[in-house]
Design a protein around this motif. Structure first.
Motif, PDB file in Angstrom:
ATOM      1  N   PRO A  84       0.899  -1.285   0.054  1.00 28.59           N
ATOM      2  CA  PRO A  84       0.088   0.068   0.182  1.00 28.59           C
ATOM      3  C   PRO A  84       1.034   1.396  -0.038  1.00 28.59           C
ATOM      4  O   PRO A  84       0.382   2.228  -0.402  1.00 28.59           O
ATOM      5  CB  PRO A  84      -0.862  -0.152   1.312  1.00 28.59           C
ATOM      6  CG  PRO A  84      -0.129  -1.099   2.282  1.00 28.59           C
ATOM      7  CD  PRO A  84       0.801  -2.052   1.285  1.00 28.59           C
ATOM      8  N   ASP A  85       2.008   1.228   0.319  1.00 27.90           N
ATOM      9  CA  ASP A  85       2.687   2.390   0.420  1.00 27.90           C
ATOM     10  C   ASP A  85       3.744   2.581  -0.969  1.00 27.90           C
ATOM     11  O   ASP A  85       4.628   3.564  -0.736  1.00 27.90           O
ATOM     12  CB  ASP A  85       3.840   2.366   1.616  1.00 27.90           C
ATOM     13  CG  ASP A  85       3.232   2.343   3.021  1.00 27.90           C
ATOM     14  OD1 ASP A  85       1.955   2.751   3.020  1.00 27.90           O
ATOM     15  OD2 ASP A  85       3.782   1.699   3.883  1.00 27.90           O
ATOM     16  N   SER A  86       3.522   1.573  -1.613  1.00 22.21           N
ATOM     17  CA  SER A  86       4.249   1.871  -3.112  1.00 22.21           C
ATOM     18  C   SER A  86       3.356   2.402  -4.026  1.00 22.21           C
ATOM     19  O   SER A  86       2.209   2.835  -3.862  1.00 22.21           O
ATOM     20  CB  SER A  86       4.753   0.564  -3.498  1.00 22.21           C
ATOM     21  OG  SER A  86       5.437   0.413  -4.580  1.00 22.21           O
ATOM     22  N   THR A  87       4.157   2.552  -5.239  1.00 27.84           N
ATOM     23  CA  THR A  87       3.213   3.384  -6.311  1.00 27.84           C
ATOM     24  C   THR A  87       2.014   2.231  -6.786  1.00 27.84           C
ATOM     25  O   THR A  87       1.034   2.662  -7.285  1.00 27.84           O
ATOM     26  CB  THR A  87       4.293   3.580  -7.550  1.00 27.84           C
ATOM     27  OG1 THR A  87       4.876   2.447  -7.993  1.00 27.84           O
ATOM     28  CG2 THR A  87       5.089   4.692  -7.079  1.00 27.84           C
ATOM     29  N   ALA A  88       2.412   1.015  -6.615  1.00 32.81           N
ATOM     30  CA  ALA A  88       1.265  -0.078  -6.929  1.00 32.81           C
ATOM     31  C   ALA A  88       0.684  -0.584  -5.750  1.00 32.81           C
ATOM     32  O   ALA A  88       1.502  -1.103  -4.858  1.00 32.81           O
ATOM     33  CB  ALA A  88       1.994  -1.120  -7.870  1.00 32.81           C
ATOM     34  N   PRO A  89      -0.531  -0.846  -5.642  1.00 35.15           N
ATOM     35  CA  PRO A  89      -1.103  -1.269  -4.529  1.00 35.15           C
ATOM     36  C   PRO A  89      -0.644  -2.812  -4.185  1.00 35.15           C
ATOM     37  O   PRO A  89      -0.661  -3.160  -2.851  1.00 35.15           O
ATOM     38  CB  PRO A  89      -2.902  -1.238  -4.702  1.00 35.15           C
ATOM     39  CG  PRO A  89      -2.921  -1.300  -6.246  1.00 35.15           C
ATOM     40  CD  PRO A  89      -1.562  -0.386  -6.574  1.00 35.15           C
ATOM     41  N   PHE A  90      -0.385  -3.812  -5.151  1.00 38.13           N
ATOM     42  CA  PHE A  90      -0.055  -5.039  -5.093  1.00 38.13           C
ATOM     43  C   PHE A  90       1.204  -5.211  -5.919  1.00 38.13           C
ATOM     44  O   PHE A  90       1.490  -4.679  -7.125  1.00 38.13           O
ATOM     45  CB  PHE A  90      -1.074  -5.855  -5.520  1.00 38.13           C
ATOM     46  CG  PHE A  90      -2.260  -5.807  -4.599  1.00 38.13           C
ATOM     47  CD1 PHE A  90      -2.355  -6.128  -3.331  1.00 38.13           C
ATOM     48  CD2 PHE A  90      -3.374  -5.075  -5.106  1.00 38.13           C
ATOM     49  CE1 PHE A  90      -3.503  -6.073  -2.527  1.00 38.13           C
ATOM     50  CE2 PHE A  90      -4.626  -4.771  -4.417  1.00 38.13           C
ATOM     51  CZ  PHE A  90      -4.644  -5.373  -3.048  1.00 38.13           C
ATOM     52  N   ASN A  91       2.085  -6.132  -5.481  1.00 38.15           N
ATOM     53  CA  ASN A  91       3.301  -6.671  -6.126  1.00 38.15           C
ATOM     54  C   ASN A  91       3.728  -8.181  -6.029  1.00 38.15           C
ATOM     55  O   ASN A  91       2.588  -8.448  -5.330  1.00 38.15           O
ATOM     56  CB  ASN A  91       4.408  -5.717  -5.558  1.00 38.15           C
ATOM     57  CG  ASN A  91       5.700  -5.750  -6.595  1.00 38.15           C
ATOM     58  OD1 ASN A  91       5.921  -6.603  -7.529  1.00 38.15           O
ATOM     59  ND2 ASN A  91       6.367  -4.510  -6.502  1.00 38.15           N
ATOM     60  N   THR A  92       4.740  -8.595  -6.324  1.00 41.11           N
ATOM     61  CA  THR A  92       4.985  -9.923  -5.840  1.00 41.11           C
ATOM     62  C   THR A  92       6.429 -10.054  -5.458  1.00 41.11           C
ATOM     63  O   THR A  92       7.166  -9.109  -5.716  1.00 41.11           O
ATOM     64  CB  THR A  92       5.012 -10.702  -7.516  1.00 41.11           C
ATOM     65  OG1 THR A  92       5.670 -10.226  -8.407  1.00 41.11           O
ATOM     66  CG2 THR A  92       3.472 -10.984  -7.994  1.00 41.11           C
ATOM     67  N   ALA A  93       6.634 -11.146  -4.675  1.00 45.49           N
ATOM     68  CA  ALA A  93       7.901 -11.147  -4.105  1.00 45.49           C
ATOM     69  C   ALA A  93       8.414 -12.815  -4.407  1.00 45.49           C
ATOM     70  O   ALA A  93       7.602 -13.787  -4.402  1.00 45.49           O
ATOM     71  CB  ALA A  93       7.779 -10.974  -2.706  1.00 45.49           C
ATOM     72  N   PRO A  94       9.469 -13.130  -4.404  1.00 41.30           N
ATOM     73  CA  PRO A  94      10.265 -14.267  -4.477  1.00 41.30           C
ATOM     74  C   PRO A  94      10.215 -15.075  -3.155  1.00 41.30           C
ATOM     75  O   PRO A  94      10.422 -14.590  -1.941  1.00 41.30           O
ATOM     76  CB  PRO A  94      11.763 -14.207  -5.027  1.00 41.30           C
ATOM     77  CG  PRO A  94      12.023 -12.636  -4.475  1.00 41.30           C
ATOM     78  CD  PRO A  94      10.927 -12.145  -4.228  1.00 41.30           C
ATOM     79  N   LEU A  95       9.716 -16.535  -3.221  1.00 41.02           N
ATOM     80  CA  LEU A  95       9.661 -17.325  -2.183  1.00 41.02           C
ATOM     81  C   LEU A  95      10.677 -18.373  -2.571  1.00 41.02           C
ATOM     82  O   LEU A  95      10.533 -19.205  -3.363  1.00 41.02           O
ATOM     83  CB  LEU A  95       8.177 -17.758  -1.958  1.00 41.02           C
ATOM     84  CG  LEU A  95       7.991 -18.950  -0.960  1.00 41.02           C
ATOM     85  CD1 LEU A  95       8.405 -18.387   0.573  1.00 41.02           C
ATOM     86  CD2 LEU A  95       6.566 -19.554  -0.775  1.00 41.02           C
ATOM     87  N   GLY A  96      11.517 -18.514  -1.646  1.00 41.59           N
ATOM     88  CA  GLY A  96      12.629 -19.527  -2.054  1.00 41.59           C
ATOM     89  C   GLY A  96      12.157 -21.056  -1.007  1.00 41.59           C
ATOM     90  O   GLY A  96      12.139 -20.661   0.070  1.00 41.59           O
ATOM     91  N   LEU A  97      12.044 -21.975  -1.773  1.00 36.48           N
ATOM     92  CA  LEU A  97      11.979 -23.307  -0.949  1.00 36.48           C
ATOM     93  C   LEU A  97      13.367 -23.999  -1.212  1.00 36.48           C
ATOM     94  O   LEU A  97      13.610 -24.523  -2.448  1.00 36.48           O
ATOM     95  CB  LEU A  97      10.898 -24.080  -1.709  1.00 36.48           C
ATOM     96  CG  LEU A  97       9.729 -23.407  -1.472  1.00 36.48           C
ATOM     97  CD1 LEU A  97       9.173 -22.692  -2.797  1.00 36.48           C
ATOM     98  CD2 LEU A  97       8.502 -24.657  -1.375  1.00 36.48           C
ATOM     99  N   LEU A  98      14.149 -24.524  -0.069  1.00 34.20           N
ATOM    100  CA  LEU A  98      15.330 -25.198  -0.051  1.00 34.20           C
ATOM    101  C   LEU A  98      15.091 -26.456   0.414  1.00 34.20           C
ATOM    102  O   LEU A  98      14.580 -26.640   1.577  1.00 34.20           O
ATOM    103  CB  LEU A  98      16.140 -24.321   0.840  1.00 34.20           C
ATOM    104  CG  LEU A  98      16.549 -22.831   0.275  1.00 34.20           C
ATOM    105  CD1 LEU A  98      16.996 -22.025   1.553  1.00 34.20           C
ATOM    106  CD2 LEU A  98      17.724 -22.965  -0.966  1.00 34.20           C
ATOM    107  N   PHE A  99      15.758 -27.518  -0.123  1.00 28.29           N
ATOM    108  CA  PHE A  99      15.189 -28.999   0.403  1.00 28.29           C
ATOM    109  C   PHE A  99      16.676 -29.569   0.392  1.00 28.29           C
ATOM    110  O   PHE A  99      17.304 -29.668  -0.612  1.00 28.29           O
ATOM    111  CB  PHE A  99      14.100 -29.705  -0.178  1.00 28.29           C
ATOM    112  CG  PHE A  99      13.903 -31.036   0.098  1.00 28.29           C
ATOM    113  CD1 PHE A  99      13.675 -31.297   1.352  1.00 28.29           C
ATOM    114  CD2 PHE A  99      14.379 -32.140  -0.936  1.00 28.29           C
ATOM    115  CE1 PHE A  99      13.357 -32.833   1.716  1.00 28.29           C
ATOM    116  CE2 PHE A  99      14.418 -33.421  -0.250  1.00 28.29           C
ATOM    117  CZ  PHE A  99      13.776 -33.946   0.949  1.00 28.29           C
ATOM    118  N   SER A 100      16.921 -30.218   1.507  1.00 34.82           N
ATOM    119  CA  SER A 100      18.165 -31.307   1.751  1.00 34.82           C
ATOM    120  C   SER A 100      17.469 -32.515   1.748  1.00 34.82           C
ATOM    121  O   SER A 100      17.136 -32.673   2.926  1.00 34.82           O
ATOM    122  CB  SER A 100      19.079 -30.628   2.681  1.00 34.82           C
ATOM    123  OG  SER A 100      20.033 -31.554   2.816  1.00 34.82           O
TER     124      SER A 100
END
Length: 309
Positions: free
Chosen positions: A77-93
């Motif tokens: 909400p504080d950005s120029t666009a109300p919604f964005n996307t972000a990377p979610l990393g899944l790490l598996f050993s």
């Protein structure tokens, strides 16, 4: 913030780290980064990739760790666009039998993801199924945020119907930017899922879950695409309205200029310092003024007849 869950135990939370754990890390601190790199021996390059806000969805392997990156929707909400996307990393050993998720941005999706699976008492024993469920959850949240965007669009359109302003059009552009983020992220997630399916035998994952998740992904993409097309048409329509209003104003200003042009010309001629023989005539000023008014009125009616007013 770091928390430990156990997907095979209906996502029970525990402070003890043992085999089969899911370590959920949100907005990692320096202690979290040190825990990942020192204790779990996660490659630092993977941590850096997840921290990159522009990291694309992909899969990778290094030093016994498998990295899967998907993009999830977030509210900004504080950005120029109300919604964005972000990377979610899944790490598996596989050696440590440990799954780690890392996201550098605050989000509602993971909390809702855990709450939903606990309420349904769902048990997840395979990493691939876990990834599919996360992708499914991301699609659900894409659709939730799209509903909010649709409401914002309706409010913006109503405001534009009464007053077309630059700020309102800039607001529509911000909404369009969010939709572009959504569509590219959804297609990236779909490509990663297709690659995971291609390199794993069908016996390694739940085919019904895969089908349900792909349907949800496609529905989210279609919704974003349709709304983006509607928004583009709306912006084009209002841009045309603005251009039409400007043309109307310019036409009226030109009409006013033409109306006053002839009286100005007459006044300029009689205002010259030349001897015309009319200087001593009684009432010449009023005659010239009357002629100017008659010409101005006649010009007005002519322009009105041709619908310049």
């Amino acid at each position: 913030m770091r928390r430990i869950y156990y997907p095979a135990e209906a996502f029970a939370e525990d402070d003890e780290l043992r085999a089969g754990s899911w370590i959920k890390i949100d907005s990692p601190s320096n202690d979290d980064i040190e825990f990942l790199t020192k204790e779990l021996e996660v490659p630092e390059s993977f941590i850096a990739d997840i921290a990159d806000s522009d990291e694309r969805p992909r899969i990778d392997n290094e030093d016994g760790w498998e990295l899967t990156v998907i993009r999830i929707p977030i509210a900004t909400p504080d950005s120029t666009a109300p919604f964005n996307t972000a990377p979610l990393g899944l790490l598996f050993s596989a050696e440590q039998d440990t799954l780690v998720t890392v996201c550098y941005y605050p989000n509602e999706m993971l909390t809702d993801f855990i709450r939903h699976l606990r309420r349904k008492k769902i048990v997840v024993t395979r990493v691939i199924d876990f990834i599919f469920r996360l992708a499914h959850s991301s699609s659900v949240w894409f659709l939730k945020y799209m509903k909010q965007l649709s409401l914002l669009l309706m409010e913006a359109e109503e405001a534009l119907q009464t007053s077309v302003q630059n700020s309102s059009l800039l607001q529509l552009m911000a909404y369009q930017k969010s939709m572009v983020y959504f569509s590219t992220s959804i297609k990236g997630n779909e490509a990663v899922i297709n690659k995971i399916v291609a390199i794993n035998p069908s016996s390694h994952y739940d085919k019904d879950l895969l089908e349900e998740m792909m349907i949800e992904l496609q529905q989210a993409y279609n919704t974003v695409t349709i709304q983006a097309e509607i928004l583009t048409g709306t912006m084009d329509a209002f841009a045309s309205v603005i251009n039409n209003n400007v043309n109307t104003i310019m036409k009226r200003m030109t009409s006013v200029t033409i109306i006053f042009m002839f009286p100005t010309l007459i006044a300029s001629i009689f205002g010259m310092n030349l001897i015309t023989g009319w200087e001593e005539k009684y009432g010449v000023f009023w005659i010239v003024t009357l002629i100017s008014l008659v010409i101005a009125v006649a010009t007005y009616f002519i322009l009105k007849k041709i619908k310049w007013f």
